[in-house]
Design a protein around this motif. Structure first.
Motif, PDB file in Angstrom:
ATOM      1  N   UNK A  26     -39.733 -51.707-129.390  1.00  7.85           N
ATOM      2  CA  UNK A  26     -40.867 -51.375-128.547  1.00  7.85           C
ATOM      3  C   UNK A  26     -40.415 -50.393-127.472  1.00  7.85           C
ATOM      4  N   UNK A  27     -41.328 -49.495-127.097  1.00 12.70           N
ATOM      5  CA  UNK A  27     -41.037 -48.489-126.080  1.00 12.70           C
ATOM      6  C   UNK A  27     -41.876 -48.787-124.850  1.00 12.70           C
ATOM      7  N   UNK A  28     -41.207 -48.858-123.697  1.00 15.98           N
ATOM      8  CA  UNK A  28     -41.855 -49.243-122.452  1.00 15.98           C
ATOM      9  C   UNK A  28     -41.728 -48.112-121.436  1.00 15.98           C
ATOM     10  N   UNK A  29     -42.861 -47.708-120.869  1.00 14.32           N
ATOM     11  CA  UNK A  29     -42.867 -46.739-119.763  1.00 14.32           C
ATOM     12  C   UNK A  29     -42.919 -47.512-118.462  1.00 14.32           C
ATOM     13  N   UNK A  30     -41.999 -47.202-117.544  1.00 15.81           N
ATOM     14  CA  UNK A  30     -41.978 -47.944-116.281  1.00 15.81           C
ATOM     15  C   UNK A  30     -41.604 -47.044-115.119  1.00 15.81           C
ATOM     16  N   UNK A  31     -41.777 -47.572-113.920  1.00 16.80           N
ATOM     17  CA  UNK A  31     -41.521 -46.839-112.695  1.00 16.80           C
ATOM     18  C   UNK A  31     -40.083 -47.104-112.243  1.00 16.80           C
ATOM     19  N   UNK A  32     -39.510 -46.160-111.508  1.00 19.77           N
ATOM     20  CA  UNK A  32     -38.095 -46.258-111.121  1.00 19.77           C
ATOM     21  C   UNK A  32     -37.899 -47.064-109.840  1.00 19.77           C
ATOM     22  N   UNK A  33     -38.631 -48.167-109.709  1.00 17.68           N
ATOM     23  CA  UNK A  33     -38.436 -49.079-108.580  1.00 17.68           C
ATOM     24  C   UNK A  33     -37.330 -50.081-108.905  1.00 17.68           C
ATOM     25  N   UNK A  34     -36.740 -50.646-107.858  1.00 15.28           N
ATOM     26  CA  UNK A  34     -35.580 -51.506-108.041  1.00 15.28           C
ATOM     27  C   UNK A  34     -35.822 -52.695-108.938  1.00 15.28           C
ATOM     28  N   UNK A  35     -36.974 -53.357-108.799  1.00 12.15           N
ATOM     29  CA  UNK A  35     -37.240 -54.532-109.629  1.00 12.15           C
ATOM     30  C   UNK A  35     -37.387 -54.171-111.092  1.00 12.15           C
ATOM     31  N   UNK A  60     -40.363 -41.440-112.127  1.00  9.04           N
ATOM     32  CA  UNK A  60     -40.819 -41.469-110.746  1.00  9.04           C
ATOM     33  C   UNK A  60     -42.318 -41.764-110.734  1.00  9.04           C
ATOM     34  N   UNK A  61     -42.792 -42.413-109.680  1.00  6.62           N
ATOM     35  CA  UNK A  61     -44.141 -42.986-109.652  1.00  6.62           C
ATOM     36  C   UNK A  61     -45.236 -41.984-110.018  1.00  6.62           C
ATOM     37  N   UNK A  62     -45.253 -40.812-109.370  1.00  7.40           N
ATOM     38  CA  UNK A  62     -46.300 -39.843-109.663  1.00  7.40           C
ATOM     39  C   UNK A  62     -46.242 -39.366-111.112  1.00  7.40           C
ATOM     40  N   UNK A  63     -45.025 -39.176-111.624  1.00  8.56           N
ATOM     41  CA  UNK A  63     -44.853 -38.713-113.007  1.00  8.56           C
ATOM     42  C   UNK A  63     -45.282 -39.798-113.988  1.00  8.56           C
ATOM     43  N   UNK A  64     -44.924 -41.059-113.683  1.00  6.74           N
ATOM     44  CA  UNK A  64     -45.347 -42.165-114.541  1.00  6.74           C
ATOM     45  C   UNK A  64     -46.860 -42.189-114.676  1.00  6.74           C
ATOM     46  N   UNK A 239     -42.973 -35.172 -94.972  1.00  4.10           N
ATOM     47  CA  UNK A 239     -44.058 -34.803 -95.890  1.00  4.10           C
ATOM     48  C   UNK A 239     -43.661 -34.969 -97.350  1.00  4.10           C
ATOM     49  N   UNK A 240     -42.377 -35.096 -97.636  1.00  7.41           N
ATOM     50  CA  UNK A 240     -41.912 -35.286 -99.015  1.00  7.41           C
ATOM     51  C   UNK A 240     -41.326 -36.674 -99.245  1.00  7.41           C
ATOM     52  N   UNK A 241     -41.472 -37.558 -98.265  1.00  9.20           N
ATOM     53  CA  UNK A 241     -40.910 -38.909 -98.393  1.00  9.20           C
ATOM     54  C   UNK A 241     -41.937 -39.882 -98.957  1.00  9.20           C
ATOM     55  N   UNK A 242     -41.542 -40.576-100.027  1.00  7.15           N
ATOM     56  CA  UNK A 242     -42.339 -41.658-100.582  1.00  7.15           C
ATOM     57  C   UNK A 242     -41.599 -42.973-100.437  1.00  7.15           C
ATOM     58  N   UNK A 243     -41.935 -43.929-101.281  1.00  5.56           N
ATOM     59  CA  UNK A 243     -41.326 -45.260-101.193  1.00  5.56           C
ATOM     60  C   UNK A 243     -39.811 -45.195-101.284  1.00  5.56           C
ATOM     61  N   UNK A 244     -39.285 -44.570-102.325  1.00  2.00           N
ATOM     62  CA  UNK A 244     -37.840 -44.593-102.546  1.00  2.00           C
ATOM     63  C   UNK A 244     -37.069 -43.840-101.466  1.00  2.00           C
ATOM     64  N   UNK A 245     -37.632 -42.729-100.989  1.00  2.00           N
ATOM     65  CA  UNK A 245     -36.947 -41.956 -99.952  1.00  2.00           C
ATOM     66  C   UNK A 245     -36.856 -42.747 -98.647  1.00  2.00           C
ATOM     67  N   UNK A 246     -37.950 -43.410 -98.278  1.00  2.00           N
ATOM     68  CA  UNK A 246     -37.928 -44.208 -97.044  1.00  2.00           C
ATOM     69  C   UNK A 246     -37.067 -45.459 -97.191  1.00  2.00           C
ATOM     70  N   UNK A 247     -37.052 -46.040 -98.376  1.00  5.36           N
ATOM     71  CA  UNK A 247     -36.159 -47.170 -98.617  1.00  5.36           C
ATOM     72  C   UNK A 247     -34.710 -46.766 -98.360  1.00  5.36           C
ATOM     73  N   UNK A 248     -34.324 -45.625 -98.882  1.00  6.64           N
ATOM     74  CA  UNK A 248     -32.949 -45.150 -98.690  1.00  6.64           C
ATOM     75  C   UNK A 248     -32.651 -44.924 -97.209  1.00  6.64           C
TER      76      UNK A 248
END
Length: 434
Positions: A26-35, A60-64, A239-248
């Motif tokens: 099976x092929x799964x599309x997912x987001x690059x979040x830690x969980x 990445x979220x927008x691409x997903x 202006x270019x920071x999303x979830x992952x950038x702010x997490x870092x």
């Protein structure tokens, strides 16, 4: 029931082909979040128990969002499971684009899923995606910096307190920003955050007649407040920071406060990943002084099966495994209760070991405080807090978020962006027949 026995039972129920001597993939599309990345690491347990191989497409979220939307609307058939959320699921379920999850095994215990998550991922009472984790949003803050500023964080602060605290905690010489917030374009990135902020200032996307509301004073106040706050206390290039950038940034000790998904709490308090793990406190998302609505959302990253897949039974089996109580126990046994996927199951919050996790209570309070059927101060004709649950929203909000991000980047004014948002939204809604 053990993880292995649960998997074997699911195999017999879902496939009826255990031991048949052939391997499925099976092929799964997912987001690059830690969980989600953690889930990939454990998927060999699933393969070992079932013989079903798993291929991952991690984006990445927008691409997903773009990839899965294109695939399901064109019947591309690239994926057997898609990681989707509360916006897409009811709409796609209504369109017949998703396989109903109305025949999951008794052992799965569908009634254990938190009502807010089950309702948000259903259409007409039928579940169309199972929550891997659920979230609201809340404040994560540096307790040491708050103390140094001579302030005490209330459990339910106002935006005015947050502004004053952010300025007090900012130290440009040490590269400490008082606050880190999403500015990245995308309806589910910066668009989601500014929408919840606007809700907390009394704004709304549409009035009861589906008339766009960006020309109203509440939107100008909310967007202007956000821009001023970030200029005074936010990081460069927000202006270019999303979830992952702010997490870092937060994990590196460069943020005094971060208002974002409750699911981030496990990552900012993990000493293996965060330099400030022992200095983090939590509070409810803020409201504007005198406005009852808070800036918290409701969301689930969930697993759904596109209609027409040739691997429906195997896909259901994987979903039962990945969103089960047994999976939560597997992660807890290996990485501790603080690192299990949160916000999806009632039983998790009844587990004594999880009740000792420092952010568990605030996460549940934030989820329970979010009401997608009543998201704004004034009445609206839509459901959804950080989104509007209509098919046209994703395209409209993506464009609007780009206009707002241009403000954050200093390319246009608040007034110019709101004027463009009003015109574009009105034109698109009229064309759609609202």
């Amino acid at each position: 029931m053990s993880l292995r026995s649960a998997l074997c039972a699911a195999t017999a129920l879902s496939l009826g082909t255990a031991g048949a001597g052939f391997a499925e993939t099976i092929t799964i599309a997912t987001v690059n979040n830690g969980d989600m990345i953690r889930m990939q690491g454990y998927s060999d347990h699933f393969t070992e128990a079932t013989g079903i191989e798993v291929e991952w497409v991690t984006l990445e979220e927008n691409v997903l969002r773009q990839r899965v939307t294109t695939d399901i609307t064109t019947k591309g058939g690239q994926f057997d499971i898609m990681t989707i959320g509360m916006y897409e699921t009811p709409i796609w379920g209504n369109n017949g684009w998703l396989v109903p999850l109305d025949d999951l095994s008794e052992a799965y215990d569908i009634n254990d899923i938190l009502p807010a998550m089950r309702n948000g991922l259903s259409h007409d009472g039928t579940l169309y995606a199972a929550p891997f984790y659920g979230e609201s949003s809340m404040i994560m803050y540096r307790t040491d910096l708050m103390e140094q500023a001579g302030l005490d964080m209330p459990e339910a602060p106002t935006w005015e307190f947050i502004r004053d605290a952010a300025v007090a905690m900012t130290d440009r010489e040490k590269e400490i920003n008082g606050i880190c917030l999403r500015g990245k374009a995308g309806w589910g990135e910066g668009g989601a955050f500014i929408t919840t902020t606007a809700n907390s200032f009394g704004a709304r996307w549409f009035d009861e007649n589906w008339t766009a509301q960006f020309d109203q004073p509440e939107w100008k106040e909310a967007l202007g407040f956000f821009v001023d706050l970030m200029e005074d206390a936010g990081p460069p290039g927000y202006s270019t920071n999303g979830f992952n950038e702010n997490l870092s940034l937060f994990q590196q000790g460069k943020c005094g406060m971060w208002i974002d998904a409750t699911v981030a709490a496990s990552f900012v308090t993990n000493p293996e990943e965060s330099t400030v793990a022992d200095k983090v406190g939590f509070a409810l998302a803020p409201n504007h002084d005198g406005v009852e609505k808070r800036a918290n959302w409701l969301w689930a990253w969930a697993l759904g099966i596109p209609a027409g897949t040739n691997n429906e039974a195997a896909a259901k089996q994987f979903i039962e495994w990945a969103t089960s109580k047994e999976y939560i126990e597997l992660v807890a046994a290996n990485e501790g209760w603080a690192n299990v996927p949160p916000g999806a199951r009632t039983s998790l919050y009844e587990t004594p070991e999880y009740q000792d996790v420092p952010f568990a209570d605030m996460t549940l309070k934030s989820i329970e405080a979010a009401d997608p059927t009543n998201p704004t101060v004034d009445p609206v004709p839509y459901v959804g807090i950080q989104f509007v649950a209509i098919p046209e929203f994703a395209g409209i909000a993506t464009q609007v978020s780009q206009e707002f991000s241009a403000v954050y980047a200093g390319q246009q004014t608040v007034d110019e962006a709101l004027e463009k948002a009003q015109a574009f939204t009105s034109e698109e809604m009229e064309a759609a027949g609202y």
